[in-house]
Write a protein that holds these residues in place. Sequence first.
Motif, mmCIF file in Angstrom:
data_model
loop_
_atom_site.group_PDB
_atom_site.id
_atom_site.type_symbol
_atom_site.label_atom_id
_atom_site.label_comp_id
_atom_site.label_asym_id
_atom_site.label_seq_id
_atom_site.Cartn_x
_atom_site.Cartn_y
_atom_site.Cartn_z
ATOM 1 N N GLY A 1 -4.716 7.460 -4.774
ATOM 2 C CA GLY A 1 -3.787 6.620 -3.230
ATOM 3 C C GLY A 1 -4.146 6.731 -1.875
ATOM 4 N N SER B 1 0.896 -1.332 0.282
ATOM 5 C CA SER B 1 -0.010 0.192 -0.171
ATOM 6 C C SER B 1 0.610 1.143 0.249
ATOM 7 N N ASN C 1 -5.638 3.179 0.149
ATOM 8 C CA ASN C 1 -4.385 2.600 0.932
ATOM 9 C C ASN C 1 -5.281 2.660 2.507
ATOM 10 N N SER D 1 3.011 1.796 -3.255
ATOM 11 C CA SER D 1 1.734 2.649 -4.813
ATOM 12 C C SER D 1 1.449 3.043 -4.104
#
Length: 296
Positions: free
Chosen positions: A88, A58, A92, A61
Amino acid sequence: MNGHSHHHSNISDNSSERIGLAFFLNVAFTIIEFVGGWLTNSTAIMADAVHDLGDSLSIGSAWLLNRLGRRSADKEFTYGYRRLSLFGALLNGVVLLIGSIWVLSEAIPRLANPVMPMAEGMLALAILGVSVNGYAAYKLSHGTTLNERVLNWHLLEDVLGWVAVLIVSIVLQFKSWPILDPVLSIGFTLFILFNVFRNIVVTLKLFLQAVPDKKLLENIRQSLLADGEVDGVHHLHLWSLDGEHHVLTAHIVVSPELNSKSHKDLRARINQGLSEFGLNHTTIEIEFADEECRDA
């Protein structure tokens, strides 16, 4: 009338650095956790290692999306790519939500059948876990972006989880109370779950272009109306690219008698008044009171 602000560039650079540091620390510690869980024969630590692996993916990314989000605007994405950072944050938040539910699904059954772990190994790994994750969380706590706040909850969950392991490992040195482990894990996970859910709601609202700050919107409205030459304000829209970089559009109604010099002075005063709000993009259209608004 258009305005554009670049004063957030240093914030973006620092944000990327903090997220990158958190990523590398998390990956390194996840590897240590897997090895430590195997050596101590601790299913709880192995489960946390799997959870940290998800965190690493996570954060990685988010780091990538954060960097991509700093690309300049182009003909296709005229506002730039900052909303990738918002994506993002949402990604997450969802991963952490799923991870927290998974932790609860593992911890709740242990209330009925608690497993006695190797307390000595737990203690050593807990000290290391609190130190590494605590440092990463401390670095991200300096961030102001929504992405960093969500990632910080990832790390805080790990810190609190390792604090629970530390407390349990110390108690287990003297008492055979293995049930303490799942009880503390459930308590901490519920606390994190609540905050992550709240952040997801905020992120979804921003995706739907909700006003990021109602008080800010009202302050902007009052600032525009405070000018004696302004008769009214309508089509006032405030939304955010990523939770930090805001966009404002508004129609300002003025008297038909306003001459060219006064018109120019009014625009200068509006620019000055809006400068204190740190807006990233502003579009202000000035209309005369006797003309029809084309957006009405």
